[in-house]
Design a protein around this motif. Structure first.
Motif, mmCIF file in Angstrom:
data_model
loop_
_atom_site.group_PDB
_atom_site.id
_atom_site.type_symbol
_atom_site.label_atom_id
_atom_site.label_comp_id
_atom_site.label_asym_id
_atom_site.label_seq_id
_atom_site.Cartn_x
_atom_site.Cartn_y
_atom_site.Cartn_z
ATOM 1 N N LEU A 92 0.976 -1.163 0.047
ATOM 2 C CA LEU A 92 0.128 -0.064 -0.160
ATOM 3 C C LEU A 92 0.795 1.335 -0.008
ATOM 4 C CD1 LEU A 92 -2.678 -1.232 2.575
ATOM 5 C CD2 LEU A 92 -3.009 -1.034 0.338
ATOM 6 N N GLY A 93 2.226 1.146 -0.107
ATOM 7 C CA GLY A 93 3.001 2.162 -0.224
ATOM 8 C C GLY A 93 3.678 2.859 1.264
ATOM 9 N N CYS A 94 3.463 2.080 2.138
ATOM 10 C CA CYS A 94 4.095 2.190 3.304
ATOM 11 C C CYS A 94 5.701 2.381 3.465
ATOM 12 C CB CYS A 94 3.430 1.592 4.427
ATOM 13 S SG CYS A 94 1.563 1.812 4.896
ATOM 14 N N LYS A 95 5.987 3.232 4.223
ATOM 15 C CA LYS A 95 7.595 3.339 4.322
ATOM 16 C C LYS A 95 7.924 3.133 5.954
ATOM 17 C CE LYS A 95 8.155 6.409 0.690
ATOM 18 N NZ LYS A 95 8.418 7.883 0.202
ATOM 19 N N ALA A 96 6.738 2.967 6.688
ATOM 20 C CA ALA A 96 7.163 2.856 8.155
ATOM 21 C C ALA A 96 5.620 2.530 8.754
ATOM 22 C CB ALA A 96 7.651 3.996 8.899
ATOM 23 N N GLY A 97 6.045 2.184 9.866
ATOM 24 C CA GLY A 97 4.977 1.779 10.821
ATOM 25 C C GLY A 97 4.743 2.172 12.156
ATOM 26 N N LEU A 98 3.867 2.756 12.866
ATOM 27 C CA LEU A 98 3.871 3.255 14.180
ATOM 28 C C LEU A 98 3.171 2.316 15.308
ATOM 29 C CD1 LEU A 98 4.264 5.800 16.217
ATOM 30 C CD2 LEU A 98 1.844 6.352 15.753
ATOM 31 N N ALA A 99 3.725 2.394 16.287
ATOM 32 C CA ALA A 99 3.178 1.487 17.389
ATOM 33 C C ALA A 99 3.003 2.201 18.570
ATOM 34 C CB ALA A 99 3.968 -0.240 17.524
ATOM 35 N N HIS A 100 2.093 1.889 19.520
ATOM 36 C CA HIS A 100 2.192 2.163 20.892
ATOM 37 C C HIS A 100 2.385 0.955 21.902
ATOM 38 C CE1 HIS A 100 -0.035 5.901 19.494
ATOM 39 N NE2 HIS A 100 0.857 6.550 20.491
#
Length: 193
Positions: A125-133
């Motif tokens: 989907l074109g993501c370059k990173a992911g965020l998590a808590h």
């Protein structure tokens, strides 16, 4: 006599899995962390353009791990986010909502395997990173250790991240024995490095 190696398999989450996913998520994170209502919302947020970012792991045919991930543009930037410190724009980031691994399957690489599959789907989907808590008070701080080993980097820490959920949403934190005062580590995992 040699002991048989467990067989680990992975597949995308389907509607037929909801009851088992809720049970495992609540066993790991505490009562009412996952409900029918919020899981239905999470599943919808984890799908975009025919790509499913929600994955399950099975050990010898039994559910052993879940990874719920929101697609880019399908998650909220709230007060527990620090976008000025993010290395990429939000439209190029997925959100790692929830991971849970059954205790009996820890050490088999299930968490990493789920993360890799979810990340690969996000990259479609074109993501370059992911965020998590990341739950900083997880037993033995295993959530932070795992996400760091996978390449995650700390951006900020947010005390009382799940307080509102525990007061108004019925969530029962297993560490705080009720009202949650746990800290979330806002962490970024880059895919494009």
């Amino acid at each position: 006599m040699t002991q048989k190696q467990p067989v680990v398999t992975y597949r995308e989450l389907t509607a037929a899995d909801h009851t088992a996913v809720i049970e495992l998520g609540n066993r790991v994170h505490g009562d009412n962390y996952l409900t029918e209502e919020n899981l239905a919302d999470y599943v919808e947020r984890g799908q975009l353009n025919g790509v499913n970012l929600n994955w399950l792991a099975f050990v010898d045919g039994e559910l052993a791990g879940i990874r719920l991930t929101f697609a880019p543009g399908k998650w909220d930037i709230d007060a527990y986010c620090t976008p000025t410190k993010w290395p990429v724009a939000p439209e190029h980031m997925c959100y790692f909502k929830c991971a849970a691994v059954a205790e009996i399957s820890r050490g088999l690489g299930v968490g990493r395997g789920l993360l890799e599959r979810s990340t690969a789907a996000a990259q479609q989907l074109g993501c370059k990173a992911g965020l998590a808590h990341i739950w900083m008070q997880s037993p033995n701080n295993s959530a932070y250790s795992y996400f760091t080993r996978c390449g995650g980097a700390m951006v900020n820490e947010h005390p009382d991240r799940w307080y509102e959920l525990s007061v108004h949403g019925g969530y029962h934190c297993p560490v705080c024995d009720g009202i949650c005062h746990c800290t979330a580590g806002e962490m970024i995992l880059r895919f494009d490095t």
